[in-house]
Design a protein around this motif. Structure first.
Motif, PDB file in Angstrom:
ATOM      1  N   VAL A  38       0.834  -1.201   0.000  1.00 59.90           N
ATOM      2  CA  VAL A  38       0.000   0.000   0.000  1.00 59.90           C
ATOM      3  C   VAL A  38       0.873   1.257   0.000  1.00 59.90           C
ATOM      4  CG1 VAL A  38      -1.683   1.333   1.331  1.00 59.90           C
ATOM      5  CG2 VAL A  38      -1.933  -1.141   1.134  1.00 59.90           C
ATOM      6  N   ALA A  39       1.904   1.268   0.841  1.00 55.63           N
ATOM      7  CA  ALA A  39       2.786   2.437   0.933  1.00 55.63           C
ATOM      8  C   ALA A  39       3.509   2.694  -0.382  1.00 55.63           C
ATOM      9  CB  ALA A  39       3.796   2.231   2.064  1.00 55.63           C
ATOM     10  N   ILE A  40       3.964   1.635  -1.045  1.00 61.41           N
ATOM     11  CA  ILE A  40       4.681   1.790  -2.313  1.00 61.41           C
ATOM     12  C   ILE A  40       3.740   2.253  -3.417  1.00 61.41           C
ATOM     13  CG2 ILE A  40       5.812   0.460  -4.149  1.00 61.41           C
ATOM     14  CD1 ILE A  40       7.384  -0.998  -2.015  1.00 61.41           C
ATOM     15  N   VAL A  41       2.514   1.739  -3.434  1.00 55.69           N
ATOM     16  CA  VAL A  41       1.531   2.201  -4.417  1.00 55.69           C
ATOM     17  C   VAL A  41       1.285   3.698  -4.259  1.00 55.69           C
ATOM     18  CG1 VAL A  41      -0.905   2.089  -5.096  1.00 55.69           C
ATOM     19  CG2 VAL A  41       0.389  -0.016  -4.748  1.00 55.69           C
ATOM     20  N   LEU A  42       1.080   4.150  -3.022  1.00 55.94           N
ATOM     21  CA  LEU A  42       0.866   5.576  -2.777  1.00 55.94           C
ATOM     22  C   LEU A  42       2.082   6.399  -3.183  1.00 55.94           C
ATOM     23  CD1 LEU A  42      -0.911   5.414   0.699  1.00 55.94           C
ATOM     24  CD2 LEU A  42      -1.921   6.182  -1.451  1.00 55.94           C
ATOM     25  N   CYS A  43       3.268   5.891  -2.880  1.00 61.69           N
ATOM     26  CA  CYS A  43       4.507   6.585  -3.222  1.00 61.69           C
ATOM     27  C   CYS A  43       4.623   6.781  -4.730  1.00 61.69           C
ATOM     28  CB  CYS A  43       5.698   5.791  -2.686  1.00 61.69           C
ATOM     29  SG  CYS A  43       7.308   6.489  -3.115  1.00 61.69           S
ATOM     30  N   VAL A  44       4.344   5.728  -5.490  1.00 63.51           N
ATOM     31  CA  VAL A  44       4.472   5.807  -6.947  1.00 63.51           C
ATOM     32  C   VAL A  44       3.399   6.719  -7.537  1.00 63.51           C
ATOM     33  CG1 VAL A  44       4.345   4.487  -9.098  1.00 63.51           C
ATOM     34  CG2 VAL A  44       5.611   3.570  -7.142  1.00 63.51           C
ATOM     35  N   LEU A  45       2.164   6.638  -7.028  1.00 57.65           N
ATOM     36  CA  LEU A  45       1.097   7.479  -7.562  1.00 57.65           C
ATOM     37  C   LEU A  45       1.355   8.962  -7.314  1.00 57.65           C
ATOM     38  CD1 LEU A  45      -2.176   5.498  -6.697  1.00 57.65           C
ATOM     39  CD2 LEU A  45      -1.023   5.684  -8.894  1.00 57.65           C
ATOM     40  N   VAL A  46       1.970   9.283  -6.178  1.00 57.56           N
ATOM     41  CA  VAL A  46       2.203  10.687  -5.839  1.00 57.56           C
ATOM     42  C   VAL A  46       3.460  11.234  -6.497  1.00 57.56           C
ATOM     43  CG1 VAL A  46       2.710  12.281  -3.947  1.00 57.56           C
ATOM     44  CG2 VAL A  46       0.961  10.518  -3.651  1.00 57.56           C
ATOM     45  N   TYR A  47       4.532  10.435  -6.519  1.00 60.94           N
ATOM     46  CA  TYR A  47       5.833  10.950  -6.953  1.00 60.94           C
ATOM     47  C   TYR A  47       6.297  10.407  -8.295  1.00 60.94           C
ATOM     48  CZ  TYR A  47       6.223  12.625  -2.171  1.00 60.94           C
ATOM     49  OH  TYR A  47       6.002  13.272  -0.983  1.00 60.94           O
ATOM     50  N   ASN A  48       5.403   9.789  -9.074  1.00 62.59           N
ATOM     51  CA  ASN A  48       5.834   9.144 -10.312  1.00 62.59           C
ATOM     52  C   ASN A  48       6.511  10.104 -11.273  1.00 62.59           C
ATOM     53  OD1 ASN A  48       3.693  10.028 -12.541  1.00 62.59           O
ATOM     54  ND2 ASN A  48       2.601   9.702 -10.618  1.00 62.59           N
ATOM     55  N   TYR A  49       6.082  11.359 -11.284  1.00 65.13           N
ATOM     56  CA  TYR A  49       6.665  12.318 -12.225  1.00 65.13           C
ATOM     57  C   TYR A  49       8.085  12.711 -11.834  1.00 65.13           C
ATOM     58  CZ  TYR A  49       5.314  15.751  -8.652  1.00 65.13           C
ATOM     59  OH  TYR A  49       5.161  16.444  -7.471  1.00 65.13           O
ATOM     60  N   ARG A  50       8.529  12.372 -10.617  1.00 70.00           N
ATOM     61  CA  ARG A  50       9.894  12.648 -10.187  1.00 70.00           C
ATOM     62  C   ARG A  50      10.768  11.397 -10.193  1.00 70.00           C
ATOM     63  NH1 ARG A  50       8.926  16.062  -4.607  1.00 70.00           N
ATOM     64  NH2 ARG A  50       7.649  17.755  -5.445  1.00 70.00           N
ATOM     65  N   MET A  51      10.166  10.239 -10.262  1.00 76.81           N
ATOM     66  CA  MET A  51      10.905   8.997 -10.044  1.00 76.81           C
ATOM     67  C   MET A  51      11.770   8.615 -11.244  1.00 76.81           C
ATOM     68  SD  MET A  51       8.184   6.671  -7.881  1.00 76.81           S
ATOM     69  CE  MET A  51       9.359   5.325  -7.702  1.00 76.81           C
ATOM     70  N   LYS A  52      12.996   8.201 -10.933  1.00 75.05           N
ATOM     71  CA  LYS A  52      13.941   7.709 -11.930  1.00 75.05           C
ATOM     72  C   LYS A  52      14.101   6.209 -11.752  1.00 75.05           C
ATOM     73  CE  LYS A  52      14.654  12.020 -13.003  1.00 75.05           C
ATOM     74  NZ  LYS A  52      14.062  12.618 -14.227  1.00 75.05           N
ATOM     75  N   LEU A  53      14.902   5.616 -12.619  1.00 68.72           N
ATOM     76  CA  LEU A  53      15.123   4.177 -12.554  1.00 68.72           C
ATOM     77  C   LEU A  53      15.666   3.761 -11.186  1.00 68.72           C
ATOM     78  CD1 LEU A  53      15.294   1.356 -13.751  1.00 68.72           C
ATOM     79  CD2 LEU A  53      17.497   1.998 -14.767  1.00 68.72           C
ATOM     80  N   TRP A  54      16.598   4.560 -10.639  1.00 69.10           N
ATOM     81  CA  TRP A  54      17.216   4.157  -9.378  1.00 69.10           C
ATOM     82  C   TRP A  54      16.220   4.174  -8.220  1.00 69.10           C
ATOM     83  CZ3 TRP A  54      17.661   6.989  -4.922  1.00 69.10           C
ATOM     84  CH2 TRP A  54      17.463   8.379  -5.006  1.00 69.10           C
ATOM     85  N   HIS A  55      15.178   5.007  -8.326  1.00 72.91           N
ATOM     86  CA  HIS A  55      14.138   4.991  -7.296  1.00 72.91           C
ATOM     87  C   HIS A  55      13.399   3.650  -7.300  1.00 72.91           C
ATOM     88  CE1 HIS A  55      14.408   9.500  -7.878  1.00 72.91           C
ATOM     89  NE2 HIS A  55      14.547   9.378  -6.576  1.00 72.91           N
ATOM     90  N   TYR A  56      13.064   3.188  -8.506  1.00 70.91           N
ATOM     91  CA  TYR A  56      12.377   1.898  -8.618  1.00 70.91           C
ATOM     92  C   TYR A  56      13.269   0.766  -8.116  1.00 70.91           C
ATOM     93  CZ  TYR A  56       8.707   4.100 -11.409  1.00 70.91           C
ATOM     94  OH  TYR A  56       7.656   4.895 -11.831  1.00 70.91           O
ATOM     95  N   VAL A  57      14.556   0.827  -8.453  1.00 72.74           N
ATOM     96  CA  VAL A  57      15.495  -0.203  -8.015  1.00 72.74           C
ATOM     97  C   VAL A  57      15.610  -0.203  -6.485  1.00 72.74           C
ATOM     98  CG1 VAL A  57      17.907  -0.950  -8.061  1.00 72.74           C
ATOM     99  CG2 VAL A  57      16.786  -0.205 -10.170  1.00 72.74           C
ATOM    100  N   ALA A  58      15.685   0.990  -5.894  1.00 72.64           N
ATOM    101  CA  ALA A  58      15.778   1.097  -4.435  1.00 72.64           C
ATOM    102  C   ALA A  58      14.547   0.503  -3.758  1.00 72.64           C
ATOM    103  CB  ALA A  58      15.953   2.555  -4.032  1.00 72.64           C
ATOM    104  N   LEU A  59      13.359   0.758  -4.326  1.00 73.23           N
ATOM    105  CA  LEU A  59      12.136   0.201  -3.758  1.00 73.23           C
ATOM    106  C   LEU A  59      12.085  -1.318  -3.918  1.00 73.23           C
ATOM    107  CD1 LEU A  59       9.492   2.865  -4.851  1.00 73.23           C
ATOM    108  CD2 LEU A  59      10.319   2.409  -2.534  1.00 73.23           C
ATOM    109  N   LEU A  60      12.631  -1.820  -5.028  1.00 74.36           N
ATOM    110  CA  LEU A  60      12.691  -3.270  -5.228  1.00 74.36           C
ATOM    111  C   LEU A  60      13.595  -3.925  -4.183  1.00 74.36           C
ATOM    112  CD1 LEU A  60      12.897  -3.519  -9.125  1.00 74.36           C
ATOM    113  CD2 LEU A  60      11.049  -4.394  -7.682  1.00 74.36           C
ATOM    114  N   PHE A  61      14.728  -3.296  -3.887  1.00 73.00           N
ATOM    115  CA  PHE A  61      15.628  -3.833  -2.863  1.00 73.00           C
ATOM    116  C   PHE A  61      14.973  -3.773  -1.480  1.00 73.00           C
ATOM    117  CE2 PHE A  61      19.185  -3.416  -5.907  1.00 73.00           C
ATOM    118  CZ  PHE A  61      19.806  -4.635  -5.664  1.00 73.00           C
ATOM    119  N   TYR A  62      14.270  -2.689  -1.212  1.00 70.87           N
ATOM    120  CA  TYR A  62      13.591  -2.579   0.083  1.00 70.87           C
ATOM    121  C   TYR A  62      12.495  -3.630   0.211  1.00 70.87           C
ATOM    122  CZ  TYR A  62      11.408  -0.506   4.172  1.00 70.87           C
ATOM    123  OH  TYR A  62      10.898  -0.297   5.428  1.00 70.87           O
ATOM    124  N   ASN A  63      11.791  -3.878  -0.897  1.00 70.71           N
ATOM    125  CA  ASN A  63      10.777  -4.926  -0.927  1.00 70.71           C
ATOM    126  C   ASN A  63      11.392  -6.282  -0.587  1.00 70.71           C
ATOM    127  OD1 ASN A  63       8.283  -6.270  -1.542  1.00 70.71           O
ATOM    128  ND2 ASN A  63       9.065  -6.718  -3.577  1.00 70.71           N
TER     129      ASN A  63
END
Length: 253
Positions: A38-63
């Motif tokens: 839920v937290a990651i979905v909200l994060c992506v919906l709110v900040y998607n226009y700022r997110m780069k590849l490394w943000h997605y990679v960081a969230l994958l590692f945290y997952n």
């Protein structure tokens, strides 16, 4: 860090092995990982226009880091799929265009499909060997069969219904009327707002639909935050302002 009791739990697998899992303060490992989703979905919906590849990679590692403790395979898988789909759609390449066509075709029917699959798979569980090969996940079908065999369908549900097969829990616990309103709401909402600007929300709805095959959170607005968008069916935005906005879910404001 030892600040809170991380609630170690022991699970005995059918193979005879003992698996250690942690609730991380949520009381149940699957609930802990669902909250991360839920937290990651909200994060992506709110900040998607700022997110780069490394943000997605960081969230994958945290997952994966949280999965190491919760051992929630469904939570890990659905969070990973959500992040990968959101990144792919942001690339604006050929694969992104193909993915967009598939999401547009499936998103409005996602919860309808999972409801049909849940009921059909539960009824046919003992007749299809493939369904019994899912190991611990097959226990959800067994509890769903008990619910189906021991309860009658009614309009407003029955108290005390409990099964992790989410849509069966919804059907028997909340009743036929609320389930039909739920399915119709998603269908008409995503039919009306199925634009490229809303594609991340559509991906979230698809992932929630699949996730709720195995977790009974579909009807909880605290866990299924996409239910908040039903407000657009009850109180449609002003048509002139709607044309100005890039998407109907304007999280940036």
């Amino acid at each position: 860090m030892g600040i809170i009791d991380i609630q170690k739990q022991y699970f005995f697998e059918s193979s005879g092995n003992i698996r250690v899992r942690y609730g991380l303060g949520y009381g149940q490992p699957n609930a802990a990982h669902f909250c991360l989703f839920v937290a990651i979905v909200l994060c992506v919906l709110v900040y998607n226009y700022r997110m780069k590849l490394w943000h997605y990679v960081a969230l994958l590692f945290y997952n994966y880091f949280i999965f190491y403790y919760t051992n929630s395979r469904t939570g890990f898988l659905m969070t990973t799929i959500f992040l990968i789909l959101c990144w792919l759609i942001s690339t604006n390449g050929i694969l992104s265009r193909i993915l967009w066509k598939g999401i547009r075709a499936m998103s409005d029917k996602a919860f309808i499909i999972t409801t049909v699959v849940s009921f059909t798979a539960s009824v046919l569980f003992w007749k299809i060997d493939f369904l019994r090969s899912f190991g611990t996940f097959s226990s959800r079908f067994r509890t769903a069969i008990d619910v189906i065999n021991n309860n009658n369908l009614n309009l407003f549900g029955t108290r005390g219904i409990s099964t992790d097969l989410g849509m069966i829990n919804f059907l028997y616990g909340d009743g036929c009327i609320f389930l039909l309103l739920f399915l119709a709401g998603y269908y008409f909402l995503l039919k009306r707002y199925s634009t490229r600007d809303n594609v991340l929300f559509m991906i979230a709805c698809c992932c929630y639909a699949v996730y709720c095959l195995s977790e009974a959170y579909a009807d909880s607005v605290l866990m299924n935050m996409t239910l908040l968008a039903f407000g657009y069916l009850l109180y449609p935005p002003d048509p002139i302002q709607e044309r100005k906005d890039s998407g109907f879910i304007n999280c940036r404001d």
